[in-house]
Structure formats: C-alpha cells, structure tokens
Scaffold this motif. Structure first.
Motif, short mmCIF file in Angstrom:
data_model
loop_
_atom_site.label_atom_id
_atom_site.label_comp_id
_atom_site.label_asym_id
_atom_site.label_seq_id
_atom_site.Cartn_x
_atom_site.Cartn_y
_atom_site.Cartn_z
N LEU A 164 0.40 -1.26 -0.46
CA LEU A 164 -0.45 -0.16 -0.14
C LEU A 164 0.75 0.63 -0.37
CD1 LEU A 164 -2.39 -1.49 2.74
CD2 LEU A 164 -3.11 -0.49 0.14
N PRO A 165 0.85 1.93 -1.07
CA PRO A 165 1.76 3.04 -1.43
C PRO A 165 1.70 4.76 -0.36
CG PRO A 165 0.75 2.69 -3.08
CD PRO A 165 -0.16 2.06 -2.24
N PHE A 166 2.42 5.12 0.09
CA PHE A 166 1.86 6.23 0.73
C PHE A 166 1.49 7.63 0.25
CE2 PHE A 166 4.77 10.58 2.31
CZ PHE A 166 3.58 10.87 2.88
N THR A 167 0.73 8.31 0.56
CA THR A 167 0.21 8.97 -0.62
C THR A 167 0.38 10.66 0.60
OG1 THR A 167 -1.34 7.33 -1.15
CG2 THR A 167 -1.82 9.76 -1.34
N PRO A 168 1.18 11.58 0.75
CA PRO A 168 1.23 12.29 0.60
C PRO A 168 0.54 13.20 1.40
CG PRO A 168 2.63 12.23 -0.58
CD PRO A 168 2.27 10.92 -0.52
N HIS A 169 -0.27 13.48 -0.18
CA HIS A 169 -1.04 14.49 -0.60
C HIS A 169 -2.88 13.61 -0.79
CE1 HIS A 169 2.08 16.88 0.21
NE2 HIS A 169 2.85 16.25 -1.05
N PRO A 170 -3.58 13.24 -0.04
CA PRO A 170 -5.32 12.89 -0.43
C PRO A 170 -5.69 13.47 -1.14
CG PRO A 170 -4.82 12.84 2.07
CD PRO A 170 -3.00 13.47 1.39
N GLN A 171 -6.73 13.16 -1.65
CA GLN A 171 -7.06 14.07 -2.54
C GLN A 171 -8.68 13.46 -2.78
OE1 GLN A 171 -5.58 16.72 -5.27
NE2 GLN A 171 -4.02 15.76 -4.06
N GLY A 172 -8.90 12.81 -1.74
CA GLY A 172 -10.64 13.08 -1.96
C GLY A 172 -11.47 13.98 -0.94
N GLY A 173 -10.84 14.49 -0.17
CA GLY A 173 -10.99 15.28 0.63
C GLY A 173 -12.98 14.53 1.36
N TYR A 174 -12.35 13.54 2.10
CA TYR A 174 -13.29 11.75 2.80
C TYR A 174 -13.29 11.64 3.84
CZ TYR A 174 -11.53 8.78 -0.21
OH TYR A 174 -10.46 7.97 -0.77
N GLY A 271 -0.52 6.25 5.06
CA GLY A 271 0.30 7.20 5.34
C GLY A 271 -1.31 8.73 6.04
N THR A 272 -2.36 7.70 6.77
CA THR A 272 -3.81 8.39 6.72
C THR A 272 -4.03 7.65 8.48
OG1 THR A 272 -4.63 7.79 4.30
CG2 THR A 272 -6.01 7.92 6.15
N PRO A 273 -4.09 8.50 9.06
CA PRO A 273 -4.43 8.44 10.09
C PRO A 273 -5.42 8.14 10.53
CG PRO A 273 -4.72 10.90 9.34
CD PRO A 273 -3.83 10.36 8.08
N GLU A 310 -3.31 18.45 12.31
CA GLU A 310 -2.11 17.98 13.49
C GLU A 310 -1.25 17.01 13.57
OE1 GLU A 310 -3.40 17.85 17.55
OE2 GLU A 310 -5.46 19.74 16.83
N LEU A 311 -1.63 16.25 12.19
CA LEU A 311 -0.76 14.45 12.06
C LEU A 311 0.24 14.96 11.37
CD1 LEU A 311 -3.82 12.76 13.69
CD2 LEU A 311 -1.51 13.17 14.86
N ASP A 312 1.22 14.54 10.97
CA ASP A 312 1.95 14.43 9.98
C ASP A 312 2.56 13.25 8.95
OD1 ASP A 312 3.68 14.34 8.54
OD2 ASP A 312 5.20 15.56 9.23
N ARG A 313 1.53 12.86 8.06
CA ARG A 313 0.96 12.26 7.06
C ARG A 313 2.56 11.25 7.59
NH1 ARG A 313 -4.26 11.44 4.78
NH2 ARG A 313 -3.18 9.49 2.94
N ALA A 314 3.68 11.98 6.29
CA ALA A 314 4.85 11.33 6.88
C ALA A 314 4.93 10.80 8.29
CB ALA A 314 6.24 12.14 6.02
N LYS A 315 4.63 11.03 9.33
CA LYS A 315 5.80 10.16 10.31
C LYS A 315 4.16 9.48 10.67
CE LYS A 315 7.52 13.93 13.30
NZ LYS A 315 7.06 14.62 13.91
N VAL A 316 2.80 9.14 10.21
CA VAL A 316 2.04 8.13 10.07
C VAL A 316 2.58 6.83 9.49
CG1 VAL A 316 -0.25 7.14 9.73
CG2 VAL A 316 0.40 9.58 10.41
N ARG A 317 3.51 6.89 8.19
CA ARG A 317 4.02 6.13 7.16
C ARG A 317 5.53 5.25 8.34
NH1 ARG A 317 3.96 2.52 3.24
NH2 ARG A 317 6.08 2.02 2.62
N GLU A 318 5.86 6.70 9.18
CA GLU A 318 7.30 6.05 9.57
C GLU A 318 6.60 5.15 10.71
OE1 GLU A 318 9.26 9.44 10.46
OE2 GLU A 318 9.37 9.99 9.13
N THR A 319 5.28 5.32 11.80
CA THR A 319 5.25 4.17 12.57
C THR A 319 4.69 2.90 11.95
OG1 THR A 319 3.97 6.34 13.45
CG2 THR A 319 3.54 4.03 14.26
N PHE A 320 3.75 2.83 10.79
CA PHE A 320 3.93 1.67 9.80
C PHE A 320 5.36 1.04 10.09
CE2 PHE A 320 4.04 0.16 5.96
CZ PHE A 320 3.62 -1.44 5.84
N GLU A 321 6.13 1.65 9.40
CA GLU A 321 7.36 0.83 8.85
C GLU A 321 7.85 0.52 10.57
OE1 GLU A 321 9.34 4.06 6.38
OE2 GLU A 321 8.32 3.47 4.54
N SER A 322 7.89 1.38 11.24
CA SER A 322 9.12 1.33 12.31
C SER A 322 8.28 -0.17 13.51
CB SER A 322 9.30 2.38 12.99
OG SER A 322 7.87 3.03 13.97
#
Length: 367
Positions: A164-174, A271-273, A310-322
């Motif tokens: 599941l690839p990292f999506t830093p900029h979601p386009q859906g708004g949902y 990267g989705t919280p 308040e949440l950084d999607r990159a850090k969400v992904r980093e949590t998954f990877e760690s």
C-alpha cells in the motif's frame, strides 16, 4: 526450517476481497520463503504463493456457491496435514481450535495463532482442557478473557512495505470506513461522526449473510438518509490503496474487543491517520497524536476530525515502517518457532554432533 502454514479455507491466500486472516497468512508465508525457509501452505486451491501449495479445496469456500457447510473441507485438510506432519519442523495453524484433537502426537512442533475474539463463554472450558498447547495472540488485549494457557508470545500483524503506497497529499477530502457491516464494527457511529463533522464518508465494506438484517434495518436506511455518505461495497487490494490513500482519515469506531484491526495498519501504510475508539487492541496499535487519535466517545471522535491537521502523514507512514512491517512479523514468528521443543532438541542435537566432529578432527561419528 521446514514450515507448514495451515490457513482457513473461507478465502484464498491472499484474498480476492475481504479476509484478514488469509491475508496475514499469505504475507507471512511469502516473507518466510523470501528469507530462505522451506514453506508449505495448506490453503484453498486458487491461492497464489511462492511456497509449495497443498490445495485443500478447489476454491475459497465463501465464494463457492456450491459449498453449504465448510466444516468437511477443513476436516479433510486436517487429515492431509496429519499424514505428512513428520515432514515439518514447525506446523503453524491459523484455524482457531479445529486441529486440537489431532495434534497430541506432534504438539512439540505446533504453534497456533488465534486471530479471533476470545471472550465467548464457550471458549474458556475448551482452552482449559487443552491448556498446554502453545498459543500466539495478535495483541496483548486479546488475551484478557482467556483462562491460564501456554502463551508463546504476542505477534502484531505486519504488511509488506510496498503493498500500500504512501500518499502524502490525499485528493479525496473524505473520511473512510473499511471492513465489515456488523454491529460491533459500529458503521452507525461512522455515519454520525461524518455528519456531525460536516464531511463526506465513503464506506467500503462487505455484508455477510449473518449481518444482512442489520444492514436492511439499520445501516441501509441511515445511508439513504445521509447524502454525504457513499456506500461502495467490497473492494480489492488495488482499490484499497486508492480508497485509503485519498482519505483524510480512517474511522474505526468499534464497540467490541477487537483482537487486532488490520485495517488500521493498512491505513497507516498509506499515511492516513486513524480515529479509533479505545477498545481491544486499539491503544496497542495507534500511537495517540502520532498515527491517529484514540477516543472514548462520539464527541471526542468529532473533535478529532477537526484536529487532523495536527498530524503529519509522513510520521504516520514512519510509524507503520517501524512497527508493522511483514519483516518484523516474520522475524517474531521465527523466534517463536526456534523456542518450540522440537526445534530446541534439534539445535541441541546439532550442537552435540558439531562438538563431537570438532573433537574428532571433523570426522563424522555415526551412532
């Protein structure tokens, strides 16, 4: 190691659509093969694997319209396993308790991962009778209702880094709800949270026959009343990446002792919280304020939607990877395999032979 993985037959490995246990068995199997182990997968005949496949039915039982009762197929699979059990160093079962009466002769090489809820009243006397067999929990919280048993360890689920690839900029708004329409998953809460937060909600979920009435009487009418809600139905892995990746957050408003909640780490991989209610494994999986928000009630959940910035999607992904990769999961299981009595005896025997060979100049000594 020669390892047998014994999967449920409801879905293929990996599933075409919904099927958390079979998905984890598939990921684990493929990673063990990649690490160099000799792996045999007992699963439905339409499964896809780089391991040796022993087909135990023609196709996944849930999607086979000819199948009325799944139990005979699992019994036939267990007989196939029993006939070749001597070939393996480790037999890893993922079918709850079906195999217990047949493994007494080789229990020293068996480990069982329990993937489901353990708070049902019928389970305590069963596991009390078979208290010595080695069990693995998928969260520490999953263990709470159990009588004293032989826990070998807790192994949290893991996913391949690139599934599941990292999506830093979601386009859906949902907001997203993914999984199964059932009372304990509380899709009604998801609809109310989205309505109160003023955001669209997309629901990708399957409806089991057992939950059809709940859909007809409760959730279907709620969807019809709320124009901000779109019901998509079951989705596949490719659709899941886009669905989760473009969401602002995953709603996980459960009301039951969730053993793990695979969808939470699937969202984190994108990267989705995750906004999740404090039940079951949730506090073990979600790092509050980093990979999402752990909430206690509806007001807090609605408030959390407003705090997603308040949440950084990159850090969400980093949590998954760690914390939640398949490599970590497989390494945890291999460590448990090596502690099985059969494996420990083999290692001691190998060490003894090596010692004797060293004392005799490398000449092999036969008993």
């Amino acid at each position: 190691m020669k390892i047998a993985q014994i999967a449920p037959l409801a879905e293929r490995c990996p599933p075409r659509l919904y099927g958390g246990t079979e998905r984890i068995v598939s990921y684990l199997t493929e990673e063990l093969v990649r690490q160099g182990h000799d792996v045999t997968l007992f699963a439905s005949g339409d499964s896809l694997t780089s391991a040796r496949l022993v087909p135990c039915c023609d196709m996944a039982l849930r999607l086979n319209p000819k199948v009325v009762d799944p139990l005979p197929y699992h019994m036939m699979m267990l007989e196939q396993v029993r006939q070749c059990a001597d070939e393996f160093d480790v037999l890893h079962f993922h079918i709850d308790l079906l195999h217990y009466p047949m493994i007494s002769g080789f229990a020293d090489k068996v480990v069982t991962t329990l993937h489901g809820r353990l708070d049902l009243p019928d389970l305590a006397p069963f596991y009390t009778m078979f208290r010595d067999y080695r069990l693995v929990s998928i969260s520490d919280d999953q263990r709470r209702p159990m009588p004293p048993v032989n826990w070998a360890g807790t192994v949290h689920h893991g996913l391949p880094r690139d599934v599941l690839p990292f999506t830093p900029h979601p386009q859906g708004g949902y907001l997203a709800f993914l999984g199964r329409i059932s009372p304990e998953k509380r899709p009604d809460r998801a609809i109310e949270i989205a309505a109160r937060a003023g955001m669209p909600l997309k629901m990708a979920a399957k409806i089991d026959k057992a939950d059809q009435a709940y859909w007809d009487d409760v959730i279907g009418p709620m969807v019809a009343r709320h124009p901000n809600v779109e019901f998509i139905g079951e989705i596949n892995e490719h659709q899941k990446a886009e669905f989760l990746g473009n969401a602002q957050a995953l709603l996980f408003p459960i009301d039951w002792p969730e053993p793990f909640g695979l969808v939470m780490i699937e969202a984190m991989a994108c990267g989705t919280p995750v906004i999740a209610f404090r039940c079951g494994s949730v506090p073990e999986v979600i790092d509050n304020g980093v990979s999402g928000f752990v909430v206690r009630d509806m007001d807090a959940a609605v408030d959390a939607v407003g705090r997603l910035g308040e949440l950084d999607r990159a850090k969400v992904r980093e949590t998954f990877e760690s914390r939640f990769t398949v490599e970590r999961m497989a390494n945890d299981y291999v460590a448990l395999y090596r502690e099985l009595p059969h494996m420990r005896r083999n290692m001691l025997r190998s060490a003894g032979i090596a010692s004797v060979m060293g004392q005799n100049g490398g000449q092999q000594i036969h008993a």
